[in-house]
Design an enzyme around this catalytic site. Structure first.
Site, PDB file in Angstrom:
ATOM      1  N   TYR A 140       0.823  -1.215   0.000  1.00 19.80           N
ATOM      2  CA  TYR A 140       0.000   0.000   0.000  1.00 19.80           C
ATOM      3  C   TYR A 140       0.855   1.262   0.000  1.00 19.80           C
ATOM      4  CZ  TYR A 140      -4.579  -2.096   1.103  1.00 19.80           C
ATOM      5  OH  TYR A 140      -5.765  -2.773   1.066  1.00 19.80           O
ATOM      6  N   LYS A 185       2.933 -15.393   3.320  1.00 18.90           N
ATOM      7  CA  LYS A 185       3.229 -16.163   2.100  1.00 18.90           C
ATOM      8  C   LYS A 185       4.729 -16.411   2.111  1.00 18.90           C
ATOM      9  CE  LYS A 185       1.881 -17.917  -1.905  1.00 18.90           C
ATOM     10  NZ  LYS A 185       0.943 -19.048  -2.034  1.00 18.90           N
ATOM     11  N   ASP A 218      -3.010 -18.508   1.365  1.00 16.69           N
ATOM     12  CA  ASP A 218      -3.994 -19.216   0.527  1.00 16.69           C
ATOM     13  C   ASP A 218      -4.725 -20.275   1.356  1.00 16.69           C
ATOM     14  OD1 ASP A 218      -1.484 -20.419   0.640  1.00 16.69           O
ATOM     15  OD2 ASP A 218      -1.426 -21.040  -1.451  1.00 16.69           O
ATOM     16  N   ASP A 242      -6.638  -6.948   4.615  1.00 18.03           N
ATOM     17  CA  ASP A 242      -7.758  -6.305   3.923  1.00 18.03           C
ATOM     18  C   ASP A 242      -8.653  -7.368   3.285  1.00 18.03           C
ATOM     19  OD1 ASP A 242      -9.272  -4.203   2.689  1.00 18.03           O
ATOM     20  OD2 ASP A 242      -8.192  -4.604   0.823  1.00 18.03           O
ATOM     21  N   ASP A 246     -12.645  -9.013   4.682  1.00 10.48           N
ATOM     22  CA  ASP A 246     -13.906  -9.017   3.908  1.00 10.48           C
ATOM     23  C   ASP A 246     -14.437 -10.446   3.801  1.00 10.48           C
ATOM     24  OD1 ASP A 246     -13.470  -6.257   3.409  1.00 10.48           O
ATOM     25  OD2 ASP A 246     -14.254  -6.421   1.364  1.00 10.48           O
TER      26      ASP A 246
END
Ligand code: NAD
Ligand code: IPM
Ligand code: MN
Length: 365
Positions: A140, A185, A218, A242, A246
C-alpha cells in the site's frame, strides 16, 4: 463533567449514512452517562476532493490529530474514478499521518447472527476471532512506478514495523485464548520470511505463554470457511488483512456487520467500519449500520477508555439483532436509520431508568 472531542469524517456514499447512525448512538450514550461529546465534522475522500481538490485537507488532518478520537464512515465511489486524485488517498494518508499501524477487526458469530451466515451453523457457531491487520506498510505504501508498458508497487516492511504490530496481536491474545495465527506467504515472499522471523523472535522473548501458529495465506483463505473456529488472533500484513477480513465478514453474514479500530503508539485512534462506500445502495437508507455502531463502541472502549459504555452499546446492538430486526443485507426490512433508532431505543430502555446513575457508581449531584 468530562468532555470528549470527536472528529467525524462521513466521507462518501453510505459512509454518510452510517456515520449519522454512529453519531446518534454516541449522542445517546452522552445523554445517558456522565460525559459530553462534542462532534466536529470534516470532509475526507471524494467529498473533500469536490470541496477543496484534496482528499485529505490539512484542516481535516489537524482536527483529527487534535481530537480524542476520530470516526470515519467510508470513502470512494465511481464518480472519482480516473481523476488525478483518488478518495482512498485521503484515508491512507490519514492512517499514515496519524501513525495508525494496527487495525483491529473483530469477527464474531452470535446466536443473533448465526442464521444469517451463508455457511452451515455447525461450521460458524461460536466463531470469535480478532484480525490484527498491519495498516501503514506493505504494498500500500511502497514506491509505485508506472510507464507505458509496466507498473510496480513495492512491498516493503521493516523489522520495527512488524515488531510493533506483533506486540499488539500478542497482547490481545493474552486477553483472549492465547493463540496467534501468523498469516503470510513465506513460501514465496521475502517480506513474509522477515515477518515469520520477527514474529517468532518476539513471541519467544516476550510472549512465551502465547501459542504461535503459521498458516500460508492461501490456506488461511480456505480454512476461514472450512474451520473458522480454529482462529483466535489472526496477525497479518496490510493487504492480506484487507482481503481476509472481507472474507471473514461472511461468517456472521454481512460486511455491514464488522467494525474496526485503527490504533497507533498513542494519540487518537480512528474507528471505521470495514466496508466501503457501497455505491450500489448509497443514498437509499438501505445499508447496515451495525459495523459503524460497533466501531463507535470500539471508539468508546479503546479511544476513550469508556468500557461500561462500550459494553452497553454492544449489548444494545445484540438485543436488536436478537429481536429479529435487521437490514435488507440480512434479509430484514429495517432501514439504516430505523435500525440505528432501535439501537438507541434499546440503550435508553436499558439504561435510561438509572437517572441518578447509581447503577454506574456515579452521582448527578
Ligand atoms: P463496498 O464495501 O463498498 O461494497 C461491497 C458490497 O457490499 C456492495 O454490494 C455493497 O452494497 C455491500 N455493502 C457494503 N457495505 C454495506 C453495508 N453497510 N450494508 C449492506 N451492504 C453493504 O466495496 P466496493 O464496492 O468494492 O467499493 C466501493 C468503494 O468503496 C470503492 O471506491 C472502494 O475504494 C471504497 N472502499 C472504501 C473503504 C473505506 O473507506 N474504509 C473500504 C472498502 C472500500
Ligand atoms: C479498508 C478499505 C481500504 C483499504 C481502501 C479504501 C483504501 O478497503 O479499509 O478495508 O484497503 O485499506
Ligand atoms: Mn477493505
Amino acid at each position: 463533567m468530562k468532555t470528549y472531542n470527536i472528529t467525524l469524517l462521513p466521507g462518501d456514499g453510505v459512509g454518510r449514512e452510517v456515520t449519522e447512525a454512529a453519531r446518534r448512538v454516541l449522542s445517546a450514550t452522552d445523554e445517558l452517562f456522565e460525559y459530553d461529546i462534542r462532534f466536529t465534522e470534516k470532509p475526507i475522500g471524494g467529498a473533500a476532493i469536490d470541496a477543496t481538490g484534496d482528499p485529505l485537507p490539512s484542516d481535516t488532518l489537524e482536527s483529527c490529530i487534535a481530537s480524542d478520537a476520530v470516526f470515519l464512515g467510508a470513502v470512494g465511489g465511481p464518480k472519482w474514478d480516473g481523476g488525478t486524485r483518488r478518495p482512498e488517498e485521503g484515508l491512507l494518508g490519514l492512517r499514515k499521518n496519524m501513525g495508525l499501524f494496527a487495525n483491529l477487526r473483530p469477527v464474531k458469530v452470535t446466536a443473533a447472527t448465526i442464521a444469517h451466515s451463508p455457511l452451515k451453523a455447525e461450521i460458524v457457531r461460536d466463531v470469535d476471532m480478532l484480525i490484527v491487520r498491519e495498516l501503514t506498510g506493505g504494498a500500500y505504501f511502497g514506491a509505485k512506478t508506472r510507464d507505458a508498458t509496466s507498473a510496480s508497487d513495492l512491498c516493503i516492511y521493516t523489522v520495527e514495523e512488524i515488531e510493533r504490530v506483533a506486540r499488539v496481536a500478542f497482547r490481545a491474545a493474552m486477553r483472549r485464548r492465547n493463540h496467534v495465527t501468523l498469516v503470510d506467504k513465506a513460501n514465496v515472499l521475502e517480506t513474509s520470511r522477515l515477518w515469520r522471523d520477527t514474529v517468532t523472535r518476539i513471541q519467544k522473548a516476550e510472549f512465551p505463554r502465547v501459542a504461535l501458529e503459521y498458516v500460508l495465506v492461501d490456506t488461511a483463505a480456505m480454512r476461514l470457511i472450512q474451520k473458522p473456529r480454529a482462529f483466535d488472533v489472526v496477525l497479518t500484513e496490510n493487504m492480506f488483512g484487507d482481503i481476509l477480513s472481507d472474507e471473514a465478514s461472511m461468517l456472521p453474514g454481512s460486511i455491514g456487520l464488522l467494525g474496526s479500530a485503527s490504533l497507533g503508539a498513542g494519540g487518537p485512534g480512528l474507528f471505521e467500519p470495514i466496508h466501503g462506500s457501497a455505491p450500489d445502495i448509497a443514498g437509499k437508507d438501505l445499508c447496515n449500520p451495525t459495523g459503524a455502531i460497533l466501531s463507535a463502541a470500539m471508539l468508546l472502549r479503546y479511544g476513550l477508555g469508556r468500557t461500561d459504555e462500550a459494553d452497553a452499546v454492544e449489548a444494545a446492538v445484540a438485543a436488536v439483532l436478537a429481536s429479529g430486526r435487521s437490514t435488507t443485507d440480512l434479509g430484514g426490512t429495517e432501514s439504516c436509520s430505523s435500525f440505528a433508532r432501535a439501537v438507541v431505543d434499546a440503550l435508553r430502555h436499558t439504561y435510561g431508568m438509572s437517572a441518578n446513575r447509581t447503577h454506574w457508581g456515579m452521582s448527578t449531584a
